[in-house]
Scaffold this motif. Structure first.
Motif, short mmCIF file in Angstrom:
data_model
loop_
_atom_site.label_atom_id
_atom_site.label_comp_id
_atom_site.label_asym_id
_atom_site.label_seq_id
_atom_site.Cartn_x
_atom_site.Cartn_y
_atom_site.Cartn_z
N PHE A 1 1.89 24.06 -13.17
CA PHE A 1 1.36 23.01 -12.38
C PHE A 1 1.83 21.50 -12.81
N SER A 2 2.13 21.17 -14.17
CA SER A 2 2.77 20.03 -14.71
C SER A 2 4.22 20.12 -14.54
N VAL A 3 5.07 19.95 -13.35
CA VAL A 3 6.46 20.19 -13.52
C VAL A 3 7.10 18.79 -13.93
N ASP A 4 8.25 18.98 -14.12
CA ASP A 4 9.19 17.75 -14.39
C ASP A 4 10.35 18.03 -13.46
N ALA A 5 11.34 17.02 -13.71
CA ALA A 5 12.57 17.17 -12.75
C ALA A 5 13.55 18.06 -12.95
N GLU A 6 13.64 18.80 -14.02
CA GLU A 6 14.44 19.76 -14.42
C GLU A 6 13.76 21.05 -13.43
N GLN A 7 12.67 21.18 -13.50
CA GLN A 7 11.81 22.35 -12.71
C GLN A 7 12.06 21.81 -11.28
N TYR B 1 11.93 21.02 7.07
CA TYR B 1 10.66 21.21 7.19
C TYR B 1 10.25 21.76 6.00
N ASP B 2 10.85 23.00 5.33
CA ASP B 2 10.59 23.70 4.08
C ASP B 2 10.67 22.66 3.05
N LEU B 3 11.83 21.95 2.89
CA LEU B 3 11.88 20.76 1.91
C LEU B 3 10.94 19.82 1.90
N ALA B 4 10.36 19.69 3.08
CA ALA B 4 9.24 18.62 3.02
C ALA B 4 7.90 19.34 2.64
N VAL B 5 7.52 20.30 2.83
CA VAL B 5 6.38 21.07 2.58
C VAL B 5 6.33 21.16 1.13
N THR B 6 7.59 21.57 0.10
CA THR B 6 8.06 21.58 -1.10
C THR B 6 7.93 20.39 -1.79
N LEU B 7 8.64 19.36 -1.18
CA LEU B 7 8.65 17.98 -1.70
C LEU B 7 7.19 17.39 -1.82
N ASN B 8 6.42 17.63 -0.76
CA ASN B 8 4.87 17.12 -0.87
C ASN B 8 4.07 17.63 -1.93
N ASP B 9 4.48 18.89 -2.39
CA ASP B 9 3.55 19.37 -3.46
C ASP B 9 4.17 19.08 -5.00
N TRP B 10 5.34 19.44 -4.93
CA TRP B 10 6.30 19.27 -6.34
C TRP B 10 6.41 17.79 -6.74
N CYS B 11 6.57 17.09 -5.75
CA CYS B 11 7.43 15.61 -6.06
C CYS B 11 6.28 14.35 -5.62
N VAL B 12 5.20 14.55 -5.70
CA VAL B 12 4.22 13.69 -5.29
C VAL B 12 2.95 13.61 -6.28
#
Length: 311
Positions: free
Chosen positions: A114-120, A216-227
């Motif tokens: 759950f604590s992800v970084d840029a490489e992940q 849309y799929d990118l948005a779903v993923t970005l909103n969890d992984w990159c926020v």
């Protein structure tokens, strides 16, 4: 994967019988909010250990599940790291447990991060591009995300009054865009990915998959992984890494459509969380906090307004 339908060891052992398996031990899974899921240790008829997952579907019928299970089997055949359901009686994946449809799948190796970084984030972007390139034209039709959004619009009255009109207009704007023909996951949150030795070992939970725009799929993923979930603020380094990984594996997207999709995807999960859990009595995680996605929505809609010059 909270448990809304508790099962005894005897019930689980009976459910494993069609697969020629015998229960040794089990426990409830702890992530997700829609179905009842059990982690199982069993043995096959030759005494070999088998690590499994059993999922009982609390909302979907056997008929509704058919296209999703066909999709999992197809993705497995295309070498994606997905848990394809075990089959019995001539490739039948479904069984009935406690009056509900259920499947048994191999428990793929790995753990949640759950604590992800840029490489992940770059890795998940790459896998998203590979998923979007998969061929599923011959598979049974999947429900559309546009149908889900239309149903979730019923939660709009629960939003703060000053945001209701904005959210309604945003949904209408997105629904007016023709749905794409790309296979999307639709729910690729961090709790739907497993990791082993620093690499992604499994993509899980394809029960929101459908054909739509890749943005849309990118948005779903970005909103969890990159926020940042506390502030709702995007984290640029992670976001750039995810999109870089996506492009490196051949993925293409429209930046303007992605900006719109980021706000729509944030609203989608705000509304779905407001809809609440399947049951008020559950073992495990239960419903997630709607305010997390309210914060993300406000950040994404402000960025969209700035980009378009809207008030």
């Amino acid at each position: 994967m909270s448990v809304y339908t508790p099962l005894s060891a005897e019930q689980l052992n009976d459910a494993l019988h069609p697969y020629g398996l015998t229960l040794e031990q089990h426990r409830a899974a702890s992530h997700g909010i829609e179905n009842s899921t059990f982690l199982i240790d069993a043995r096959d008829s030759g005494g070999r250990p088998r690590a499994l997952v059993m999922t009982l579907f609390e909302q979907l019928s056997a008929e509704q599940l058919h296209p999703y299970l066909a999709l999992l089997l197809a993705l497995d055949s295309q070498q994606l790291p997905v848990p394809a359901p075990l089959t019995h009686d001539g490739r039948q994946p479904l069984i009935t447990v406690a009056g509900k449809p259920a499947i048994v799948m191999p428990r793929l190796p790995g753990h949640h991060e759950f604590s992800v970084d840029a490489e992940q984030c770059q890795q998940i972007g790459g896998w998203l591009a590979r998923l979007h390139a998969c061929d599923c034209q011959s598979l049974p039709a999947l429900p559309t995300e546009r149908q889900r959004l239309a149903q979730l619009a019923g939660q709009l009255p629960a939003l703060p009054e000053h945001e209701r009109a904005l959210a309604t207009a945003l949904l209408a704007r997105w629904q007016a865009i023709p749905a794409g023909h790309t296979l999307i996951h639709g729910d690729l949150f961090r709790d739907n990915v497993l990791w082993q030795d620093g690499r992604i070992s499994a993509l899980l939970d394809f029960y929101n998959a459908c054909l739509d725009c890749p943005e849309y799929d990118l948005a779903v993923t970005l909103n969890d992984w990159c926020v940042d979930p506390d502030s709702g603020q995007p984290m640029p380094e992670r976001q750039q890494a995810l999109l870089s990984g996506y492009r490196q594996q051949g993925g293409r997207h429209d930046p303007e459509r992605l900006s719109l999709a980021l706000a729509v995807a944030a609203l989608r999960f705000w509304l779905s969380r407001l809809a609440g859990p399947v049951s008020s009595h559950s073992e495990g995680q239960g419903s997630k906090d709607p305010e997390e996605f309210a914060r993300i929505f406000r950040q994404r809609i402000e960025a969209l307004q700035q980009a378009t010059g809207a008030d």
